[in-house]
Design an enzyme around this catalytic site. Structure first.
Site, PDB file in Angstrom:
ATOM      1  N   GLY A  25       0.878  -1.082   0.172  1.00  0.00           N
ATOM      2  CA  GLY A  25       0.064   0.321   0.563  1.00  0.00           C
ATOM      3  C   GLY A  25       1.645   1.053  -0.092  1.00  0.00           C
ATOM      4  O   GLY A  25       1.267   1.187  -1.101  1.00  0.00           O
TER       5      GLY A  25
ATOM      6  N   ASP B  43       8.612  -4.640 -13.154  1.00  0.00           N
ATOM      7  CA  ASP B  43       8.144  -3.851 -12.241  1.00  0.00           C
ATOM      8  C   ASP B  43       7.812  -2.614 -12.581  1.00  0.00           C
ATOM      9  O   ASP B  43       9.025  -1.598 -12.378  1.00  0.00           O
ATOM     10  CB  ASP B  43       8.236  -3.786 -10.525  1.00  0.00           C
ATOM     11  CG  ASP B  43       8.312  -3.709  -9.294  1.00  0.00           C
ATOM     12  OD1 ASP B  43       7.089  -2.762  -9.833  1.00  0.00           O
ATOM     13  OD2 ASP B  43       8.222  -4.154  -8.818  1.00  0.00           O
TER      14      ASP B  43
ATOM     15  N   HIS C  58       5.403  -7.028 -10.623  1.00  0.00           N
ATOM     16  CA  HIS C  58       5.065  -5.911  -9.639  1.00  0.00           C
ATOM     17  C   HIS C  58       4.734  -7.486  -8.309  1.00  0.00           C
ATOM     18  O   HIS C  58       5.458  -6.964  -7.017  1.00  0.00           O
ATOM     19  CB  HIS C  58       4.735  -4.861  -9.281  1.00  0.00           C
ATOM     20  CG  HIS C  58       4.347  -3.919  -7.243  1.00  0.00           C
ATOM     21  ND1 HIS C  58       6.174  -3.522  -7.186  1.00  0.00           N
ATOM     22  CD2 HIS C  58       3.937  -4.188  -6.723  1.00  0.00           C
ATOM     23  CE1 HIS C  58       5.608  -3.276  -6.316  1.00  0.00           C
ATOM     24  NE2 HIS C  58       4.896  -3.258  -5.524  1.00  0.00           N
TER      25      HIS C  58
ATOM     26  N   SER D  76       6.177  -4.754  -1.484  1.00  0.00           N
ATOM     27  CA  SER D  76       6.227  -3.160  -2.191  1.00  0.00           C
ATOM     28  C   SER D  76       6.083  -2.191  -1.104  1.00  0.00           C
ATOM     29  O   SER D  76       7.285  -2.025  -0.302  1.00  0.00           O
ATOM     30  CB  SER D  76       4.570  -2.829  -2.231  1.00  0.00           C
ATOM     31  OG  SER D  76       4.572  -2.233  -3.586  1.00  0.00           O
ATOM     32  N   TRP D  77       5.143  -1.472  -0.704  1.00  0.00           N
ATOM     33  CA  TRP D  77       5.106  -0.844   0.818  1.00  0.00           C
ATOM     34  C   TRP D  77       5.946  -1.484   1.916  1.00  0.00           C
ATOM     35  O   TRP D  77       6.447  -0.761   2.634  1.00  0.00           O
ATOM     36  CB  TRP D  77       4.219  -0.269   0.967  1.00  0.00           C
ATOM     37  CG  TRP D  77       3.759   0.925   2.693  1.00  0.00           C
ATOM     38  CD1 TRP D  77       3.402  -0.062   3.049  1.00  0.00           C
ATOM     39  CD2 TRP D  77       4.327   1.217   3.214  1.00  0.00           C
ATOM     40  NE1 TRP D  77       3.465   1.023   4.747  1.00  0.00           N
ATOM     41  CE2 TRP D  77       4.464   1.921   4.302  1.00  0.00           C
ATOM     42  CE3 TRP D  77       5.498   2.600   2.218  1.00  0.00           C
ATOM     43  CZ2 TRP D  77       4.923   2.595   6.069  1.00  0.00           C
ATOM     44  CZ3 TRP D  77       6.166   3.356   3.628  1.00  0.00           C
ATOM     45  CH2 TRP D  77       5.531   3.408   4.925  1.00  0.00           C
TER      46      TRP D  77
END
Length: 322
Positions: A43, A265, A293, A110-111
């Site tokens: 996120g 990605d 990703h 990711s985040w």
């Protein structure tokens, strides 16, 4: 190719009151007393899913998953009050202490990779290993690539819809423009903006299109939490000093780690993974040549499972490239 472990139900679920009016939802899966681990979702603003539990051998891991502040089942939903990177790091420490773990493996994508790095650099003595997927450094270059110029050249049709939701005079800073609207608007007007934000991300995260994912990004609660929390974090540059996660990579000197990154990605440039690997001596970089990703792409799933297996002491199964 390795695939996810079989479906598993949590052995324990609950809510932890972390203060500031927030209660975070958590799950404990696997075998109590086995190797401790925590999963950090992306996120910011998405949440955990049953699929995330399946990245770990349940016989070898005592796994904690949680919805970060304002996400998923945590309350209050989509709240950005007292919701920063440093609040989340404190929440991770609260969970570690609550379960009585001295150290644990940290897996973030990711985040979640950003948060994992910030946590490990703040509390290096509490991290036994790091597994990172789709590295996002929270730096200006990464934000500019995805929200100003770069990804826009690869997905021009989706970019037209994303940028077109904002008047031309405000398009020089789309993050700030979206954040203003998501803060000021309510109800249907806010949801329309949130969906425009979430669908840009959903359309660009995988190597091949996924119409089902793009449609699910329209779901009201998901879109609102993702858009409100992401813009809140990104307009504040994730509360990180410029290039902090690369500059402070020396703090990872004693932590072994595996980095898994898709060559294609579009959300998070492969440069992020390469630059981090260069500064982190005990890291191993796997660039997935047919990956984007998302963790569900086969080559990325394969490498993540191999990583968690290795750190649990499970013998390596030869990969197709070995």
């Amino acid at each position: 190719m390795r695939s996810l472990y079989p479906e598993i139900q949590p052995g324990e679920t609950g809510y932890l009151d972390v203060g500031d009016g927030h209660r975070v939802y958590y799950e404990r899966c696997g075998t109590p007393g086995a190797k401790p681990a925590i999963f950090l979702h992306g996120g910011p603003g998405t949440g955990i899913s049953p699929q995330h539990r399946r990245l770990f051998n349940p016989d070898r891991y005592d796994l904690i998953l949680f919805d970060q502040r304002g996400c998923g089942k945590s309350t209050p939903h989509a709240s950005v009050r007292c919701n920063t990177t440093w609040h989340l790091i404190e929440d991770i420490e609260r969970l570690r202490a609550m379960f009585g773990f001295d150290k644990w493996l940290v897996l973030g994508g990711s985040w979640g990779s950003t948060l994992a790095l910030a946590y490990a650099q703040t509390h290096p003595g509490r991290v036994s290993e790091l597994v990172l997927r789709g590295v996002f450094l929270g730096d200006q270059a990464s934000l500019d690539w995805f929200y100003r110029f770069g990804a826009s050249e690869i997905f021009p049709h989706h970019w037209a819809a994303f940028s077109g939701a904002i008047p031309p005079e405000e398009r020089n800073d789309l993050i700030a423009a979206y954040d203003r609207r998501l803060t000021a608007l309510e109800g249907a007007a806010q949801l329309e903006v949130a969906r425009a934000w979430s669908q840009w991300e959903a359309a660009t995260v995988s190597l091949l299109p996924d119409p089902a994912r793009e449609e699910s990004a329209r779901e009201a609660d998901y879109a609102r939490a993702l858009a409100r929390i992401e813009t809140h974090y990104f307009v504040n540059r994730c509360w990180l000093r410029p290039d902090a996660l690369l500059k402070d990579a020396t703090r990872l000197a004693d932590i072994p780690g595996i980095i898994v990154h898709g060559r294609y990605d579009i959300c998070c440039s492969a440069r992020n993974a390469w630059e981090l690997h260069r500064r982190w001596p005990l890291s191993e970089l796997h660039m997935i040549e047919d990956g984007g990703h998302v963790f569900s792409e086969p080559g990325i799933t394969d490498r993540l499972i191999r990583a968690t297996d290795r750190f649990a002491g499970i013998a390596e199964i030869p990969s197709p490239t070995n």
